[in-house]
Design an enzyme around this catalytic site. Structure first.
Site, PDB file in Angstrom:
ATOM      1  CB  ILE A  66      -0.891   0.057   1.279  1.00  0.00           C
ATOM      2  CG1 ILE A  66      -1.563  -1.284   1.578  1.00  0.00           C
ATOM      3  CG2 ILE A  66      -1.898   1.206   1.195  1.00  0.00           C
ATOM      4  CD1 ILE A  66      -2.551  -1.764   0.583  1.00  0.00           C
ATOM      5  CG  HIS A 123       0.190   3.370   4.184  1.00  0.00           C
ATOM      6  ND1 HIS A 123      -0.962   2.665   4.421  1.00  0.00           N
ATOM      7  CD2 HIS A 123       1.215   2.508   4.410  1.00  0.00           C
ATOM      8  CE1 HIS A 123      -0.649   1.423   4.784  1.00  0.00           C
ATOM      9  NE2 HIS A 123       0.668   1.304   4.778  1.00  0.00           N
TER      10      HIS A 123
HETATM   11  C1  LIG Z   1       3.934  -7.068   7.237  1.00  0.00           C
HETATM   12  C2  LIG Z   1       4.403  -5.773   6.659  1.00  0.00           C
HETATM   13  C3  LIG Z   1       3.527  -4.953   5.959  1.00  0.00           C
HETATM   14  C4  LIG Z   1       3.968  -3.741   5.439  1.00  0.00           C
HETATM   15  N1  LIG Z   1       3.116  -3.008   4.667  1.00  0.00           N
HETATM   16  C5  LIG Z   1       3.543  -1.839   4.149  1.00  0.00           C
HETATM   17  C6  LIG Z   1       2.692  -1.093   3.302  1.00  0.00           C
HETATM   18  O1  LIG Z   1       1.613  -1.523   2.922  1.00  0.00           O
HETATM   19  N2  LIG Z   1       3.128   0.127   2.895  1.00  0.00           N
HETATM   20  C7  LIG Z   1       4.325   0.632   3.275  1.00  0.00           C
HETATM   21  O2  LIG Z   1       4.616   1.768   2.930  1.00  0.00           O
HETATM   22  N3  LIG Z   1       5.191  -0.097   4.010  1.00  0.00           N
HETATM   23  C8  LIG Z   1       4.828  -1.318   4.433  1.00  0.00           C
HETATM   24  N4  LIG Z   1       5.678  -2.081   5.171  1.00  0.00           N
HETATM   25  C9  LIG Z   1       7.041  -1.585   5.403  1.00  0.00           C
HETATM   26  C10 LIG Z   1       7.949  -1.858   4.212  1.00  0.00           C
HETATM   27  O3  LIG Z   1       7.789  -3.166   3.729  1.00  0.00           O
HETATM   28  C11 LIG Z   1       9.386  -1.627   4.659  1.00  0.00           C
HETATM   29  O4  LIG Z   1       9.480  -0.323   5.166  1.00  0.00           O
HETATM   30  C12 LIG Z   1      10.396  -1.779   3.556  1.00  0.00           C
HETATM   31  O5  LIG Z   1      10.221  -2.940   2.809  1.00  0.00           O
HETATM   32  C13 LIG Z   1      11.798  -1.760   4.177  1.00  0.00           C
HETATM   33  O6  LIG Z   1      12.724  -1.908   3.165  1.00  0.00           O
HETATM   34  P1  LIG Z   1      14.265  -2.040   3.492  1.00  0.00           P
HETATM   35  O7  LIG Z   1      14.962  -1.823   2.205  1.00  0.00           O
HETATM   36  O8  LIG Z   1      14.625  -1.170   4.651  1.00  0.00           O
HETATM   37  O9  LIG Z   1      14.439  -3.518   4.042  1.00  0.00           O
HETATM   38  P2  LIG Z   1      14.544  -4.916   3.276  1.00  0.00           P
HETATM   39  O10 LIG Z   1      13.553  -5.026   2.196  1.00  0.00           O
HETATM   40  O11 LIG Z   1      14.527  -5.974   4.319  1.00  0.00           O
HETATM   41  O12 LIG Z   1      15.963  -4.855   2.581  1.00  0.00           O
HETATM   42  C14 LIG Z   1      17.168  -5.033   3.276  1.00  0.00           C
HETATM   43  C15 LIG Z   1      18.118  -5.759   2.333  1.00  0.00           C
HETATM   44  O13 LIG Z   1      19.387  -5.845   2.928  1.00  0.00           O
HETATM   45  C16 LIG Z   1      19.950  -7.090   2.584  1.00  0.00           C
HETATM   46  N5  LIG Z   1      20.999  -7.413   3.546  1.00  0.00           N
HETATM   47  C17 LIG Z   1      20.874  -7.876   4.800  1.00  0.00           C
HETATM   48  N6  LIG Z   1      22.085  -8.054   5.337  1.00  0.00           N
HETATM   49  C18 LIG Z   1      22.995  -7.692   4.410  1.00  0.00           C
HETATM   50  C19 LIG Z   1      24.412  -7.673   4.369  1.00  0.00           C
HETATM   51  N7  LIG Z   1      25.144  -8.078   5.419  1.00  0.00           N
HETATM   52  N8  LIG Z   1      25.031  -7.254   3.247  1.00  0.00           N
HETATM   53  C20 LIG Z   1      24.305  -6.874   2.169  1.00  0.00           C
HETATM   54  N9  LIG Z   1      22.941  -6.882   2.155  1.00  0.00           N
HETATM   55  C21 LIG Z   1      22.306  -7.282   3.268  1.00  0.00           C
HETATM   56  C22 LIG Z   1      18.771  -8.048   2.628  1.00  0.00           C
HETATM   57  O14 LIG Z   1      19.031  -9.223   1.886  1.00  0.00           O
HETATM   58  C23 LIG Z   1      17.675  -7.198   2.042  1.00  0.00           C
HETATM   59  O15 LIG Z   1      17.553  -7.369   0.638  1.00  0.00           O
HETATM   60  C24 LIG Z   1       5.294  -3.324   5.664  1.00  0.00           C
HETATM   61  C25 LIG Z   1       6.184  -4.159   6.348  1.00  0.00           C
HETATM   62  C26 LIG Z   1       5.750  -5.391   6.806  1.00  0.00           C
HETATM   63  C27 LIG Z   1       6.709  -6.318   7.455  1.00  0.00           C
END
Ligand SMILES: Cc1cc2nc3c(=O)[nH]c(=O)nc-3n(C[C@H](O)[C@H](O)[C@H](O)COP(=O)(O)OP(=O)(O)OC[C@H]3O[C@@H](n4cnc5c(N)ncnc54)[C@H](O)[C@@H]3O)c2cc1C
Length: 467
Positions: free
Chosen positions: A48, A50
């Site tokens: 979503i 939002h």
């Molecule tokens: C159940 C749920 C529902 C949600 N719904 C929504 C929604 O509807 N709308 C919204 O806006 N947000 C939503 N969110 C939040 C949103 O999904 C997150 O804010 C977002 O995906 C975070 O992205 P990220 O890149 O920080 O983390 P991640 O997607 O976890 O990416 C981190 C990356 O780092 C990599 N990594 C880890 N360790 C290492 C390492 N040592 N070296 C290199 N790479 C590494 C991992 O493999 C991963 O690919 C939701 C979250 C959840 C859990």
């Protein structure tokens, strides 16, 4: 080559930062532990965008959600990513909560909000239960395919000169004569600045970088994913009234026409993505309290994703021990919605000006699902492989899969093809097309079929001699 910036972590946050920095002409590298981008929380959320009425005013969550949501329609159009402004309804039986959400939304600068009485909610969604007496309508709420968004951000960066190094787990870090050296034991990368965007793995990476660690907490969100046409919800995203810990169990259309029901919000010690009977029963009871036509018998998959939390807000800041490192963690919901704005915020922390240079655009994808028979026939006349269906449930052709295999990140796993094409996303969940996708991957990459993995390097499908 000395990169201006190395971004560690290829979720939507790392990919959005990579894309923004590449668009302003910086030389960047993305280092991702998985065999594809978007393999963490980014692939398992509600999808979503939002509107921004839920977050506490003046927090980074509120400011960057509203700003990010405004950037989404344009970005998705440029990147050819499935996106739809479908509108959201928050429904319940406490008008004081609805009014406070409305006021909060106005404070956050959200437009298109409307308080509704039961009759007005009924007109939008006739299947609401007798419990529902009021609601809030948010016109600007939208849905997006989260992994396709992250992938497209990375792909556009790559065609404009950025490098994406997959299967890279940081193991060594030191000061170099100019910038810093980052290594996984095989590759050595030199960069002047580092952005850490590894979600729940922040402290592991911080340990190696001698950077700040945070008090990370995890909350698991489990889901049912229902088949297309499972129930009529008017195309909206339907939320209950929020609680202190989450926006609650929602029922929403997805950009592909499925219905998603969830998530739970279960405190967890780790970032494990299990699903539990307890969690799924909880979803069923909460969904049934909102709508009378919830049809969980049409479920085709259950899955979960894990939120990483640090206190009540996002952490996006220069490291207190080394100002060349930017820490981006605790990006729970609405992190996806905020991602384009988080990227601009990081750019600012890095001291760069937000001035985009002319960049190459991605070629629009051919998605035969959305074409008329006439259009498909024209394609087949030029390339017969557009006439060979590989995924029967979703109607994905051999040529679409070949296009995906040869796309900028050169994906190698079955799940990476699934995210790019939807082959295997339908009701049989790959029962018919899995092997065919493996064969195409092996042929196009000129590798043995035994070397094809489902997702990461340790998920080989064929092990040993099968003759
Ligand atoms: C159940 C749920 C529902 C949600 N719904 C929504 C929604 O509807 N709308 C919204 O806006 N947000 C939503 N969110 C939040 C949103 O999904 C997150 O804010 C977002 O995906 C975070 O992205 P990220 O890149 O920080 O983390 P991640 O997607 O976890 O990416 C981190 C990356 O780092 C990599 N990594 C880890 N360790 C290492 C390492 N040592 N070296 C290199 N790479 C590494 C991992 O493999 C991963 O690919 C939701 C979250 C959840 C859990």
């Amino acid at each position: 080559m000395i990169y201006d910036v190395a971004i560690i972590g290829g979720g939507v946050i790392g990919c959005a930062i990579l894309n923004k920095l590449t668009r302003i002409g910086k030389k960047c590298v993305l280092l991702e532990k998985g065999s594809d981008v978007s393999v963490g929380t980014t692939k398992a959320n509600s999808g979503i965008v939002h509107a921004g009425f839920d977050a506490k005013p003046n927090t980074l969550k509120a400011i960057l959600n509203v700003k990010g949501a405004k950037l989404f329609p344009g970005l998705c159009k440029e990147l050819d990513v499935p996106f739809k402004q479908n509108g959201a309804l928050v429904i319940g039986n406490d008008m004081s909560v609805v009014n406070s959400l409305y006021e909060r939304g106005l404070q956050n600068g959200v437009q298109g909000l409307k308080v509704l009485d039961r009759q007005a909610v009924l007109e939008k969604v006739p299947s609401i239960t007798d419990n529902i007496t009021c609601g809030l309508y948010a016109e600007t709420s939208a849905i997006v395919s989260p992994y396709e968004f992250a992938i497209a951000l990375a792909e556009e960066s790559v065609i404009n000169g950025a490098q994406v190094v997959l299967n890279f787990t940081l193991s060594d870090f030191k000061k170099a004569s100019e910038g810093y050296s980052l290594s996984d034991g095989t590759n050595q990368i030199i960069a002047k600045k580092i952005v850490v965007a590894v979600g729940g793995a922040h402290n592991e990476v911080a340990e190696i970088l001698n950077a700040t660690k945070y008090d990370l907490k995890y909350r698991r969100g489990e889901y049912y994913l229902l088949d297309k046409g499972a129930m009529d919800i008017g195309g909206y995203t339907i939320f209950p009234l929020p609680t202190k810990d989450s926006k609650g169990v929602l029922i929403s259309a997805t950009t592909s026409g499925n219905i998603i029901v969830g998530p739970t919000s279960i405190p967890s010690e780790t970032d494990s993505t299990i699903t539990t009977k307890y969690g799924l029963d909880d979803i069923a009871s909460k969904a049934n309290s909102m709508l009378s036509n919830v049809n969980l018998r049409k479920n085709i998959r259950v899955f979960s994703g894990v939120r990483t939390l640090v206190g009540d807000d996002f952490v996006i800041e220069k490291d207190s021990k080394n100002s060349d490192i930017i820490n981006v963690t605790g990006i729970c919901s609405p992190g996806l919605s905020a991602s384009p704005a988080i990227a601009e915020y990081v750019l600012d922390l890095l001291g760069f000006e937000n001035k985009e240079v002319v960049i190459k655009k991605l070629e629009p994808k051919i998605r035969t699902q959305y074409l008329s028979s006439n259009e498909i026939n024209k394609l087949i006349a030029k390339e017969p492989r557009y006439g060979k269906i590989v995924c029967r449930c979703e109607g994905i052709t051999e040529m679409e899969i070949i296009n995906a295999i040869n796309s900028p990140l050169k994906p190698t796993s079955v799940d990476a093809i699934k995210r790019r094409t939807r082959a295997g996303m339908g009701r049989c969940q790959g029962g018919f097309c899995f092997l065919k996708v493996m064969e195409l991957l092996a042929k196009e990459h000129n590798i043995k079929i035994d070397d094809i993995t489902k997702e990461n390097q340790n998920s080989r499908i064929i092990v040993g001699d099968i003759r």
